[in-house]
Design a protein around this motif. Structure first.
Motif, mmCIF file in Angstrom:
data_model
loop_
_atom_site.group_PDB
_atom_site.id
_atom_site.type_symbol
_atom_site.label_atom_id
_atom_site.label_comp_id
_atom_site.label_asym_id
_atom_site.label_seq_id
_atom_site.Cartn_x
_atom_site.Cartn_y
_atom_site.Cartn_z
ATOM 1 N N SER A 107 0.851 -1.187 0.000
ATOM 2 C CA SER A 107 0.000 0.000 0.000
ATOM 3 C C SER A 107 0.884 1.233 0.000
ATOM 4 O O SER A 107 2.026 1.183 0.467
ATOM 5 C CB SER A 107 -0.906 0.017 1.242
ATOM 6 O OG SER A 107 -1.687 -1.155 1.332
ATOM 7 N N ARG A 110 -9.268 3.760 4.690
ATOM 8 C CA ARG A 110 -9.156 2.812 5.804
ATOM 9 C C ARG A 110 -8.640 3.540 7.039
ATOM 10 O O ARG A 110 -7.712 4.344 6.961
ATOM 11 C CB ARG A 110 -8.187 1.681 5.466
ATOM 12 C CG ARG A 110 -8.600 0.830 4.274
ATOM 13 C CD ARG A 110 -9.794 -0.070 4.609
ATOM 14 N NE ARG A 110 -10.057 -1.035 3.549
ATOM 15 C CZ ARG A 110 -10.765 -0.812 2.468
ATOM 16 N NH1 ARG A 110 -11.301 0.403 2.291
ATOM 17 N NH2 ARG A 110 -10.954 -1.747 1.559
ATOM 18 N N CYS A 111 -9.264 3.238 8.172
ATOM 19 C CA CYS A 111 -8.797 3.821 9.433
ATOM 20 C C CYS A 111 -7.631 3.031 10.018
ATOM 21 O O CYS A 111 -6.800 3.594 10.728
ATOM 22 C CB CYS A 111 -9.943 3.877 10.446
ATOM 23 S SG CYS A 111 -11.242 5.059 10.012
ATOM 24 N N ASP A 112 -7.601 1.747 9.753
ATOM 25 C CA ASP A 112 -6.540 0.877 10.257
ATOM 26 C C ASP A 112 -6.159 -0.082 9.128
ATOM 27 O O ASP A 112 -7.040 -0.741 8.556
ATOM 28 C CB ASP A 112 -7.016 0.083 11.477
ATOM 29 C CG ASP A 112 -7.642 0.983 12.538
ATOM 30 O OD1 ASP A 112 -6.887 1.699 13.214
ATOM 31 O OD2 ASP A 112 -8.879 0.973 12.661
ATOM 32 N N TRP A 113 -4.853 -0.189 8.846
ATOM 33 C CA TRP A 113 -4.461 -0.953 7.666
ATOM 34 C C TRP A 113 -3.023 -1.456 7.799
ATOM 35 O O TRP A 113 -2.121 -0.684 8.123
ATOM 36 C CB TRP A 113 -4.594 -0.083 6.422
ATOM 37 C CG TRP A 113 -4.517 -0.826 5.131
ATOM 38 C CD1 TRP A 113 -3.501 -0.820 4.232
ATOM 39 C CD2 TRP A 113 -5.513 -1.698 4.581
ATOM 40 N NE1 TRP A 113 -3.795 -1.628 3.149
ATOM 41 C CE2 TRP A 113 -5.032 -2.175 3.348
ATOM 42 C CE3 TRP A 113 -6.775 -2.113 5.021
ATOM 43 C CZ2 TRP A 113 -5.759 -3.049 2.545
ATOM 44 C CZ3 TRP A 113 -7.499 -2.983 4.227
ATOM 45 C CH2 TRP A 113 -6.992 -3.444 3.003
ATOM 46 N N ARG A 156 -11.189 9.905 11.673
ATOM 47 C CA ARG A 156 -11.718 8.538 11.564
ATOM 48 C C ARG A 156 -13.170 8.553 11.079
ATOM 49 O O ARG A 156 -13.559 7.732 10.244
ATOM 50 C CB ARG A 156 -11.621 7.808 12.905
ATOM 51 C CG ARG A 156 -10.210 7.422 13.304
ATOM 52 C CD ARG A 156 -10.192 6.622 14.597
ATOM 53 N NE ARG A 156 -10.725 5.283 14.395
ATOM 54 C CZ ARG A 156 -9.995 4.227 14.057
ATOM 55 N NH1 ARG A 156 -8.683 4.352 13.838
ATOM 56 N NH2 ARG A 156 -10.559 3.043 13.920
ATOM 57 N N ASP A 192 -2.665 3.594 11.462
ATOM 58 C CA ASP A 192 -3.916 3.889 12.166
ATOM 59 C C ASP A 192 -4.214 5.380 12.081
ATOM 60 O O ASP A 192 -3.314 6.216 12.265
ATOM 61 C CB ASP A 192 -3.830 3.508 13.648
ATOM 62 C CG ASP A 192 -3.604 2.024 13.867
ATOM 63 O OD1 ASP A 192 -4.273 1.226 13.188
ATOM 64 O OD2 ASP A 192 -2.759 1.673 14.713
ATOM 65 N N THR A 247 -13.160 9.387 7.397
ATOM 66 C CA THR A 247 -12.630 8.263 6.622
ATOM 67 C C THR A 247 -13.659 7.148 6.502
ATOM 68 O O THR A 247 -13.813 6.542 5.432
ATOM 69 C CB THR A 247 -11.347 7.728 7.278
ATOM 70 O OG1 THR A 247 -10.375 8.787 7.350
ATOM 71 C CG2 THR A 247 -10.762 6.580 6.469
ATOM 72 N N ARG A 248 -14.372 6.845 7.591
ATOM 73 C CA ARG A 248 -15.397 5.791 7.551
ATOM 74 C C ARG A 248 -16.523 6.130 6.580
ATOM 75 O O ARG A 248 -17.108 5.229 5.965
ATOM 76 C CB ARG A 248 -15.973 5.570 8.953
ATOM 77 C CG ARG A 248 -15.025 4.898 9.930
ATOM 78 C CD ARG A 248 -15.786 4.422 11.142
ATOM 79 N NE ARG A 248 -14.917 3.910 12.180
ATOM 80 C CZ ARG A 248 -14.598 4.568 13.288
ATOM 81 N NH1 ARG A 248 -15.097 5.781 13.495
ATOM 82 N NH2 ARG A 248 -13.805 4.035 14.186
ATOM 83 N N THR A 283 -4.475 1.418 -1.252
ATOM 84 C CA THR A 283 -4.382 0.115 -0.587
ATOM 85 C C THR A 283 -4.024 -1.008 -1.555
ATOM 86 O O THR A 283 -4.069 -2.177 -1.189
ATOM 87 C CB THR A 283 -5.719 -0.226 0.105
ATOM 88 O OG1 THR A 283 -6.789 -0.118 -0.851
ATOM 89 C CG2 THR A 283 -5.980 0.715 1.265
ATOM 90 N N SER A 297 -9.702 3.053 -1.042
ATOM 91 C CA SER A 297 -8.530 3.033 -0.180
ATOM 92 C C SER A 297 -8.745 3.750 1.155
ATOM 93 O O SER A 297 -7.789 3.952 1.896
ATOM 94 C CB SER A 297 -7.335 3.667 -0.906
ATOM 95 O OG SER A 297 -7.596 5.023 -1.215
#
Length: 269
Positions: A34, A255-258, A243, A236, A246-247, A45, A253
């Motif tokens: 990513s 993502r809050c956590d990846w 957050r 994160d 982003t949600r 991502t 792509s």
């Protein structure tokens, strides 16, 4: 730009022990699962690859000059509407550096100079920007703190600062493991550019700490000139407003956590 690329370039730039006139360089090629920008967080991502050419010219007791040229290429077609796949974004810096030594084991390394970003592979190539970059790192045998900041002047004024810690464990002359953790602060202009609105709470100064990036980097020295690097890390979004935004995003792509993985080779000359 990828954070690991910045750290690798800094590693070459910090080499200030050579005699005046000594020139050193490196070329690094990596495959990444990513793309995470040090300025604005997770941008893709899907797999990408990066290439970086870094250099260092020693000025002896006066310090050193250093810099790098970095480029990224997409290994997928999910973003073909906005940019071409090969070398769609490039970045370069030229810096002056100086190391202040405190005994044999501790040194404070400071670097500063102009920064350029030219995404000439994008459809709207007017996005190119430039500004200044400053970085400091306290090298020591224990835990190494570092920070670096980029202040963009054109096309729009904005800034970001990365603050981190790392510790390298050398298990032999050829193998090392380096855990690291770092966070990114964005000023309100960059936060608005990234998330669409200015930070409304949990602010620090004129912006907010937004993302956290942590993991471990493995290095294997195959020869005097060749080194292989593998990185496993986690990204994160730690700001609550970021957050939520982003949600709600429909971007593939967002993502809050990846998890992010990288593997590559560095050739030093």
């Amino acid at each position: 730009m990828l954070l690991a690329a910045a750290m690798a370039a800094a590693g070459l730039c910090r080499d200030a022990s050579a005699a005046a006139g000594d020139f050193r360089g490196s070329f690094k090629h990596e495959f990444v699962s990513s793309y995470m920008s040090s300025a604005s967080g997770l941008r893709d991502t899907r797999p990408n690859m990066t290439d970086m050419l870094a250099w260092n010219l020693s000025l002896g007791d006066a310090g050193y000059l250093c810099g790098y040229f970095w480029a990224i290429s997409a290994l997928h077609d999910m973003q073909h509407r906005s940019h071409r796949p090969l070398f769609y974004d490039t970045e370069a810096i030229v810096q002056y550096g100086k190391a202040l030594r405190f005994g044999d084991a501790v040194s404070l390394n400071t670097e500063a100079g102009p920064y350029f970003d030219v995404p000439f592979g994008y459809r709207n190539a007017h996005m190119k920007c430039w500004g200044s970059r400053v970085a400091q790192r306290l090298d020591n045998p224990w835990v190494v703190p570092y920070w670096n900041g980029i202040w963009i002047i054109e096309t729009t004024r904005r800034a970001r600062i990365v603050v981190g810690l790392e510790k390298s464990f050398a298990f032999s002359g050829t193998f090392s493991i380096t855990p690291f953790v770092q966070t990114t602060w964005m000023d309100r202009r960059r936060f608005r550019r990234r998330f669409g609105s200015e930070p409304d709470r949990y602010t620090t100064g004129d912006g907010a700490f937004t993302t956290l990036f942590y993991g471990v980097r493995l290095g294997f020295k195959a020869s005097e000139n060749i080194r292989f690097i593998v990185t496993a890390a986690m990204y994160d979004v730690v700001n609550s407003q970021a957050r939520r935004i982003t949600r709600r995003s429909h971007d593939y792509s967002a993502r809050c956590d990846w998890p992010i993985f990288r593997a590559g080779m560095e050739f030093r000359f």
